[in-house]
Design a protein around this motif. Structure first.
Motif, PDB file in Angstrom:
ATOM      1  N   LYS A  74       0.761  -1.342  -0.270  1.00 46.36           N
ATOM      2  CA  LYS A  74       0.185   0.159  -0.035  1.00 46.36           C
ATOM      3  C   LYS A  74       0.836   1.095  -0.238  1.00 46.36           C
ATOM      4  O   LYS A  74       0.912   2.527  -1.027  1.00 46.36           O
ATOM      5  CB  LYS A  74      -1.082  -0.244   1.441  1.00 46.36           C
ATOM      6  CG  LYS A  74      -2.215   1.301   1.111  1.00 46.36           C
ATOM      7  CD  LYS A  74      -3.186   0.858   2.660  1.00 46.36           C
ATOM      8  CE  LYS A  74      -3.410   1.966   2.550  1.00 46.36           C
ATOM      9  NZ  LYS A  74      -4.847   1.462   3.175  1.00 46.36           N
ATOM     10  N   GLU A  75       1.759   1.561   0.736  1.00 43.89           N
ATOM     11  CA  GLU A  75       2.582   2.714   0.881  1.00 43.89           C
ATOM     12  C   GLU A  75       3.643   2.762  -0.611  1.00 43.89           C
ATOM     13  O   GLU A  75       3.424   3.924  -0.942  1.00 43.89           O
ATOM     14  CB  GLU A  75       3.868   2.072   2.099  1.00 43.89           C
ATOM     15  CG  GLU A  75       4.661   0.969   1.844  1.00 43.89           C
ATOM     16  CD  GLU A  75       4.410   0.189   2.484  1.00 43.89           C
ATOM     17  OE1 GLU A  75       4.774  -0.296   2.993  1.00 43.89           O
ATOM     18  OE2 GLU A  75       2.717  -0.402   2.627  1.00 43.89           O
ATOM     19  N   ASN A  76       3.927   1.493  -1.517  1.00 40.89           N
ATOM     20  CA  ASN A  76       3.864   1.850  -2.165  1.00 40.89           C
ATOM     21  C   ASN A  76       4.314   2.191  -3.144  1.00 40.89           C
ATOM     22  O   ASN A  76       3.859   3.363  -4.505  1.00 40.89           O
ATOM     23  CB  ASN A  76       5.443   0.782  -2.543  1.00 40.89           C
ATOM     24  CG  ASN A  76       6.225   0.457  -1.590  1.00 40.89           C
ATOM     25  OD1 ASN A  76       6.577   0.991  -0.828  1.00 40.89           O
ATOM     26  ND2 ASN A  76       6.769  -0.933  -2.065  1.00 40.89           N
TER      27      ASN A  76
ATOM     28  N   GLU B 246       1.332   4.598  -2.680  1.00 44.52           N
ATOM     29  CA  GLU B 246       0.552   5.641  -2.350  1.00 44.52           C
ATOM     30  C   GLU B 246       1.706   6.617  -2.860  1.00 44.52           C
ATOM     31  O   GLU B 246       1.469   7.639  -3.477  1.00 44.52           O
ATOM     32  CB  GLU B 246       0.474   5.581  -0.421  1.00 44.52           C
ATOM     33  CG  GLU B 246      -0.583   4.530  -0.410  1.00 44.52           C
ATOM     34  CD  GLU B 246      -0.497   5.069   1.030  1.00 44.52           C
ATOM     35  OE1 GLU B 246      -2.092   5.490   1.792  1.00 44.52           O
ATOM     36  OE2 GLU B 246       0.453   4.952   1.781  1.00 44.52           O
TER      37      GLU B 246
END
Length: 327
Positions: free
Chosen positions: A279-281, A283
């Motif tokens: 998810k952070e990538n 985003e």
């Protein structure tokens, strides 16, 4: 919703190809407690979609038939599960679907793999991001060990098939990593790849099946290999002693090469990418698009009713960037 039915793409067996793709009416899926239901505004086709249909991961994926393919989706949330905290109905999002389902009017996604889509990023641009963008990001950061903030010393990097879905992102992200980028692609895409930031661009048809040293004579510290048509060994004479080769289309040949490298204790490293939808990538990639630092390259758009044409174009292997399907 006025109806509990939706249009969705399905195929019924391994190996059926385009002829087995059908757009049918099926029930709208219901989100689980940690899931969201998305009204799909755009989806994209990735090579993994038609490889799974061909039996690439048989018998594990697809798990059952008929199967609704598609991993990348962007749209609007219409319903949330009881334990979803980050989203509400009406939110615009982009997601990677672990079990497929994007090539439909509605799709269910895990909250953990879904991110917000700002108004500056269109649905088509967002749908072009997840699998290809994450594969490029992972190749450069996890496999090659590069930082995308420009703080690394300048390295020489080669990306093959640079005009494909993954390659177009690798070129742009590698420039953020302060790399000198040499890229290979077909003649019709030389100007495009140059415009994305490549320092040197080579028409792959002029190399006689080889990937020689860059036009400026540089040897490569890193290769992001995005094609199956050229074995990595053709780069051997163009690599530095500690070079890293990252293969984004892993197969038996590259697995044997990795084993052989380990046996010979070479300082050169070969690795493969099995994209993890973190998810952070995702985003991070969406933020880059919003800021104008990353440009999704869209080859073409098709309505869901013409999904077979989109599927055939993707499997032909000559699309420039991403193929989008819009319900």
């Amino acid at each position: 919703m006025a109806s509990n039915l939706m249009r969705a793409t399905q195929y019924s067996k391994y190996g059926g190809g385009v002829a087995d793709l059908k757009v049918v009416e099926v029930p709208v899926p219901t989100p689980g407690k940690d899931e969201v239901l998305i009204k799909v505004e755009a989806a994209s086709i990735n090579p993994i979609d038609w490889r799974l249909q061909s039996g690439y991961a048989r018998p594990f994926l697809p798990r059952k038939f008929p199967h609704v393919p598609g991993i990348d989706a962007a749209g609007e949330i219409v319903q949330v599960g009881s334990e979803v905290k980050s989203f509400k109905a009406g939110d615009k999002v982009v997601t990677a679907l672990g079990n497929g389902g994007a090539l439909a009017e509605f799709a269910v996604a895990k909250e953990a793999s879904t991110v917000s889509r700002p108004p500056e990023v269109s649905a088509a641009e967002a749908a072009a991001l997840p699998i290809a963008g994450l594969a490029a990001h992972q190749s450069l950061t996890q496999n090659a060990g590069l930082k995308l903030d420009g703080t690394d010393p300048k390295i020489n990097l080669l990306v093959t098939a640079a005009s494909g879905g993954v390659g177009t992102y690798v070129v742009q992200l590698a420039k953020l990593a302060n790399a000198h980028v040499t890229a290979t692609c077909g003649a019709r895409n030389l100007d495009l790849i140059k415009s994305l930031g490549a320092d040197e661009v080579i028409d792959y048809k002029t190399t006689n099946g080889k990937v020689a040293k860059s036009p400026s004579g540089r040897k490569y510290d890193t290769v992001i290999h995005c094609t199956t048509s050229t074995p990595w060994s053709t780069f051997q004479d163009s690599l530095t002693p500690n070079a890293k080769v990252v293969d984004t289309t892993p197969g038996l040949g590259i697995m044997m090469s990795i084993a052989l490298k380990k046996l010979t204790f070479s300082k050169q490293q070969i690795s493969t990418v099995f994209t993890a939808p973190k998810k952070e990538n995702l985003e991070f990639l969406v933020k880059l698009v919003k800021e104008g630092k990353l440009k999704p390259v869209i080859d073409s758009k098709y309505p869901l009713s013409n999904v077979g044409e989109a599927w055939a174009k993707s499997s032909d292997g000559h699309a420039t960037g991403k193929i989008i399907v819009e319900p």
